[in-house]
Design an enzyme around this catalytic site. Sequence first.
Site, PDB file in Angstrom:
ATOM      1  N   SER A 198      31.948  54.746  43.937  1.00  0.00           N
ATOM      2  CA  SER A 198      32.064  53.347  43.533  1.00  0.00           C
ATOM      3  C   SER A 198      31.323  53.104  42.207  1.00  0.00           C
ATOM      4  O   SER A 198      31.563  53.813  41.240  1.00  0.00           O
ATOM      5  CB  SER A 198      31.561  52.431  44.654  1.00  0.00           C
ATOM      6  OG  SER A 198      31.943  51.094  44.427  1.00  0.00           O
ATOM      7  N   ASP A 229      43.169  52.377  48.068  1.00  0.00           N
ATOM      8  CA  ASP A 229      42.062  51.574  47.536  1.00  0.00           C
ATOM      9  C   ASP A 229      42.592  50.698  46.408  1.00  0.00           C
ATOM     10  O   ASP A 229      43.031  51.198  45.376  1.00  0.00           O
ATOM     11  CB  ASP A 229      40.963  52.513  47.014  1.00  0.00           C
ATOM     12  CG  ASP A 229      39.856  51.778  46.276  1.00  0.00           C
ATOM     13  OD1 ASP A 229      39.765  50.540  46.389  1.00  0.00           O
ATOM     14  OD2 ASP A 229      39.066  52.464  45.599  1.00  0.00           O
ATOM     15  N   HIS A 259      38.336  52.444  50.021  1.00  0.00           N
ATOM     16  CA  HIS A 259      37.127  52.385  49.193  1.00  0.00           C
ATOM     17  C   HIS A 259      35.906  52.294  50.114  1.00  0.00           C
ATOM     18  O   HIS A 259      35.655  51.252  50.694  1.00  0.00           O
ATOM     19  CB  HIS A 259      37.183  51.143  48.294  1.00  0.00           C
ATOM     20  CG  HIS A 259      36.143  51.130  47.214  1.00  0.00           C
ATOM     21  ND1 HIS A 259      36.419  51.547  45.941  1.00  0.00           N
ATOM     22  CD2 HIS A 259      34.848  50.770  47.203  1.00  0.00           C
ATOM     23  CE1 HIS A 259      35.337  51.420  45.195  1.00  0.00           C
ATOM     24  NE2 HIS A 259      34.376  50.954  45.943  1.00  0.00           N
TER      25      HIS A 259
END
Length: 464
Positions: A174, A384, A441
Amino acid sequence: MLHLLLLLLLLFSNVGRSRSAVVKSLPGFSGDLPFKLETGYVGVGELQEVQLFYYFIESERSPKDDPLLLWLTGGPGCSALSGLLFEIGPLQFDYSDSSENRPVLKLNPYSWTKIANIIFLDAPVGTGFSYATAWRAYNSSDTSSATQTYEFLRKWLMSHPRFLTNPLYITGDSYSGVVVPIIVKEVYDGNEAGREPPMNLKGYVLGNPVTCEVKDISQRIPFGHKTALISDELYESTKKDCNGDYVNVDPTNGACLTDLEMVSKRLEKIYLAQILEPICNFMSPNHTRLKWSRSILEENIINVVSMPLQSRPWCRNYNYLYSYIWANDRNVQEALHIREGTKPEWDRCNESLSYTKDVLNSVVYHRYLSKTSLRALIYSGDHDMAIPYVGTLDWIRSLNLTLLGMWSPWFVGGQVAGYSTLYVVGMKYDLTYTTIKGGGHTAPEYKPKECFAMVDRWFSYYPL
């Protein structure tokens, strides 16, 4: 006043040197831990005012031979404990046996510690259990955090010299996609300059990485079109009216604003982290707002805890509540050797950081590293929408590397686990990019078996 002075004395008495302790058991887990867990603090920065907390887990296979990973969770401000418990660590919550007041832990069969030594670091300062002894030291940025993490790694290796010869990889997911390449450059340059200790740096791993927030967020619209969430007509109109820029919009461009409003309505009930899962908004037990990643995955507030169980929708986010209950338990903090009084409350993702995003696009660091002899693994969950794979592929292609391996499926258990491709620069640098089929994610939380197979093969220099 006396109490405050005693607290300050306690804090400063703990700053003098780095301290660590072996944790043999943890509340919520039955019996002794079947792996070696060490926790501790390392002081960095001016006067060691920043105290970075870490969890170190030795490889369950061969600690002296297996790679050493430094793992950073995103945010910025999301605790390493989140990565440990929900993604790649050896422990996870047993949801079938846990209650709201009694979280239960079990072993993760797909923990990356089965093949690697991992340092889970709470960085930047203010994240997880990391803290500062002066208010000014809480101010941090992409570059300062990277510098402090590099200092942490140098000091940690000097106090753990037996791991100096292990292959070293800087890893994370991330928002750490911005910071990790900076750290890798610092380590590489430090080795070139002869700084002590020399590190056996081999490469880096990034999952669902933020690289340039503006471009990453803009790619949600092409991704939404590819996944049939946005119609052909609306997509073509939006692309034309907005000139391909869906974030920095001219406020006088009425056509673009109208298109984007229509796009927002199409996507407002879609869970960005994994578009196939239900969107579930919630509150933590102490009624603080939760977000996975600031400005990337925002949640609206609904108090799920107070809803009757039978009427409550299944919600992946609800799993995160157990981490708040567990990590804020005094017995847990004692077991982890957390310094009393240093943090008023543990947050999975700290939204109150004094943090400046001073690197708006980390591609320049990847371009620099592509001239070295390092290797890189970049992976994306293909469902994602927060950081879509199409944006990640875009910046990788912008590096103008040589394509060596064509876009091909790879398999786990006889089933397609994703699609990968390989880029190289001469006989030196190589970059493997892969999708994780069905991943969100971030990918290891959704597809742990496939992600474990991916890194096991890659660290061993096998094709995916």
